[in-house]
Design a protein around this motif. Structure first.
Motif, short mmCIF file in Angstrom:
data_model
loop_
_atom_site.label_atom_id
_atom_site.label_comp_id
_atom_site.label_asym_id
_atom_site.label_seq_id
_atom_site.Cartn_x
_atom_site.Cartn_y
_atom_site.Cartn_z
N UNK A 218 0.87 -1.19 0.00
CA UNK A 218 0.00 0.00 0.00
C UNK A 218 0.91 1.24 0.00
N UNK A 219 1.53 1.44 -1.13
CA UNK A 219 2.57 2.47 -1.23
C UNK A 219 2.06 3.86 -0.88
N UNK A 220 0.93 4.22 -1.49
CA UNK A 220 0.41 5.59 -1.27
C UNK A 220 0.04 5.82 0.18
N UNK A 221 -0.55 4.79 0.79
CA UNK A 221 -0.97 4.91 2.19
C UNK A 221 0.25 5.15 3.09
N UNK A 222 1.30 4.34 2.88
CA UNK A 222 2.51 4.45 3.71
C UNK A 222 3.14 5.83 3.53
N UNK A 223 3.28 6.26 2.26
CA UNK A 223 3.89 7.57 2.02
C UNK A 223 3.03 8.68 2.63
N UNK A 224 1.70 8.56 2.45
CA UNK A 224 0.79 9.57 3.00
C UNK A 224 0.88 9.64 4.51
N UNK A 225 0.89 8.48 5.17
CA UNK A 225 0.98 8.44 6.63
C UNK A 225 2.31 9.04 7.09
N UNK A 226 3.38 8.68 6.37
CA UNK A 226 4.71 9.21 6.71
C UNK A 226 4.75 10.73 6.61
N UNK A 227 4.20 11.26 5.51
CA UNK A 227 4.19 12.72 5.31
C UNK A 227 3.34 13.39 6.39
N UNK A 228 2.16 12.80 6.67
CA UNK A 228 1.27 13.38 7.70
C UNK A 228 1.95 13.39 9.07
N UNK A 229 2.64 12.30 9.38
CA UNK A 229 3.31 12.21 10.67
C UNK A 229 4.40 13.27 10.80
N UNK A 230 5.17 13.45 9.72
CA UNK A 230 6.22 14.49 9.75
C UNK A 230 5.57 15.86 9.91
N UNK A 231 4.45 16.08 9.17
CA UNK A 231 3.77 17.38 9.25
C UNK A 231 3.26 17.63 10.67
N UNK A 232 2.67 16.58 11.29
CA UNK A 232 2.16 16.71 12.66
C UNK A 232 3.29 17.02 13.63
N UNK A 233 4.37 16.21 13.54
CA UNK A 233 5.49 16.40 14.48
C UNK A 233 6.11 17.79 14.31
#
Lengths: 371, 143
Positions: A346-361
């Motif tokens: 689930x490439x898009x999901x993983x990349x999206x979650x990673x980007x969101x997590x960086x944005x949140x942090x």
């Protein structure tokens, strides 16, 4: 038969020493292993250096930590004064302590960069799930080192940070109170907590870290360094066709340069911005205005500030804790939900979650710092 | 018969190892659990002279091992609350300008009755009784 030959030149002392060790340690197998080890070369190779930089900074932590142990005294009545003694009276004491504190922060930063690079380069894929889990556990231990080490100077900020941190543990239903008591070494943060945290910091966490680091590095050696799937697709042989450089000396020398750069940054930060000691902890003083934890705990700190006292019938503090717990658990299990039942990533999901997590942090850390 | 005997021996060996581990771990778990230290019961403390605190100001005083926030609201009105924030255990302070009690850790605010005014604290602050004994301020537990 070799001993009977008289025409061969006599081996040098170095040669004889090598032969002595070779006979007993089988050094050739190690040099052959190193000679065959390679590293993929592509546009993302730079991210491979951050694991090594984290390891290098951990080495600095161990070395400076041992030096600090020569003078530090882990009791509530002496801890602050002993650190004061280190930074004011011991020659280069201020530098050793400053390097220890700055290196801790840089190590956690390097570990975070390493973790996100693993996510975006998709190095967590089969068969590297355990490598990912051991790496995440090492990051958890690094945060544990940060939390336990923060209290050791026994200053105001560290005292209240520990009060808040251990009280968060206390809000876990059921076992929370027992966990908080275990961490504090009593009902509240005090001398008992300091002694315990010192024990965690210099004995328990290093022992766990050594074991996990050994596992992590062994797995990295066993499976080799992963190359991203989009790079592998460019070459007819797949992963085997990706251009590679020898680990020794090519990658090793580049890694050494990266360590040298990290050392330069560390030295500058430690010398130009010596780590402050602050005021001695006073359990009967109010928490000072502008109090905040280290940068890597800022995001949860600011989130806790925003959550109201009650959300419906649930206490905000508990809600925040459960939320963080679920988020961490979800992140830890990334290699397992990132692939569906058919084995497709689930490439898009993983990349999206990673980007969101960086944005949140990033966002919440900045808000926590400035607001 | 042989299988039964082997199963029994396995059970015996496994049980023995488990019992040994439990007997090793039990004292360790008990050891790391800190003993309860009985606190001397404190029912009231002398918190200083009346003139030590000017009207609309506060000060933290020791009440046994706990911090208590003593506030002189006006010339004749005194208040005292537990100084431990009900959110995450930080120590609160009196803010003269806002005439409120503030926790710097997560920006929790309480009014002069100890009730939560805003922010994340889930419960009000515990209130203590204050009385004057001559020139001396005395804080005691509320009955």
């Amino acid at each position: 038969m070799l001993l009977l030959r008289t025409d061969s030149p006599k081996p040098s002392r170095l040669g004889r020493t090598y032969s002595w060790f070779e006979e007993r340690l089988d050094l050739r197998s190690i040099s052959e292993f190193v000679a065959h080890k390679t590293v993929p070369v592509h546009s993302g190779t730079i991210w491979y250096y951050f694991g090594g930089i984290t390891l290098f900074l951990f080495g600095i932590q161990v070395a400076t930590g041992i030096l600090l142990l020569l003078y530090y005294r882990p009791t509530a009545s002496e801890a602050y004064e002993s650190v004061q003694f280190i930074v004011t009276r011991v020659r280069f004491g201020w530098l050793i302590r400053s390097i220890h504190s700055w290196s801790a922060n840089l190590m956690i930063l390097a570990a975070f960069i390493h973790m996100f690079s693993v996510v975006f380069l998709r190095a967590w894929r089969r068969p590297r799930e355990v490598t990912w889990l051991s790496g995440i556990a090492l990051l958890g231990l690094a945060l544990g080192f940060g939390f336990s080490g923060y209290l050791l100077p026994w200053n105001t900020i560290s005292y209240f940070a520990t009060k808040v941190g251990t009280d968060m543990a206390a809000s876990v239903p059921g076992i929370g109170a027992a966990v908080a008591r275990f961490l504090r070494g009593g009902e509240d943060v005090g001398g008992g907590t300091l002694t315990r945290f010192f024990g965690f910091h210099v004995a328990v966490l290093p022992a766990l870290t050594s074991a996990l680091l050994l596992l992590h590095l062994t797995l990295v050696q066993k499976f080799g360094i992963s190359s991203p799937p989009w790079i592998e697709k460019r070459y007819p042989g797949g992963a085997g066709g990706v251009p590679r450089m020898p680990f020794f000396p090519n990658f090793f020398l580049r890694e050494l340069m990266a360590w040298y750069g990290a050392l330069g940054v560390l030295g500058c930060l430690a010398a130009i911005f010596p780590w402050e000691l602050g005021d001695k902890a006073d359990p009967f003083a109010a928490a000072p205005a502008g109090i905040r934890p280290e940068w890597y705990f800022l995001a949860p700190f600011y989130t806790l500030k925003l959550i109201p006292s009650h959300v419906w019938v649930v206490e905000g503090e508990l809600l925040g804790l459960v939320g963080f717990g679920l988020l961490v658990a979800w992140w830890v299990l990334l290699p397992f939900w990132a692939v569906n039942r058919e084995g497709v990533e689930r490439t898009r999901l993983v990349t999206g979650v990673g980007v969101l997590l960086i944005a949140y942090l990033a966002t919440f850390s900045l808000l926590g710092y400035f607001k | 018969m042989v299988g039964e005997r082997r199963g029994f021996l396995r059970w015996l060996l496994g049980g023995g190892i488990a019992a040994s581990l439990a007997s090793f771990l039990y004292p360790v778990v008990q050891y790391i659990n800190p003993p309860a230290t009985p606190e001397a019961a404190v029912d009231e403390v002398a918190a200083g002279k009346v003139q030590d605190l000017k009207p609309n100001s506060g000060r933290i005083v020791r009440f046994g091992s706990r911090p208590v926030l003593l506030i002189r609201v006006s010339d004749s009105e005194w208040k005292a609350f537990s100084a431990v924030c009900t959110h995450l255990n930080c120590t609160v302070q009196y803010q003269e300008q806002r005439r409120q009690i503030w926790c710097a850790c997560h920006n929790g605010l309480y009014d002069l009755n100890g009730a939560v005014a805003s922010g994340p604290p889930p419960k009000p602050l515990e209130e203590f009784a204050v009385r004057l004994r001559g020139e001396e301020v005395v804080i005691s537990r509320r009955s």
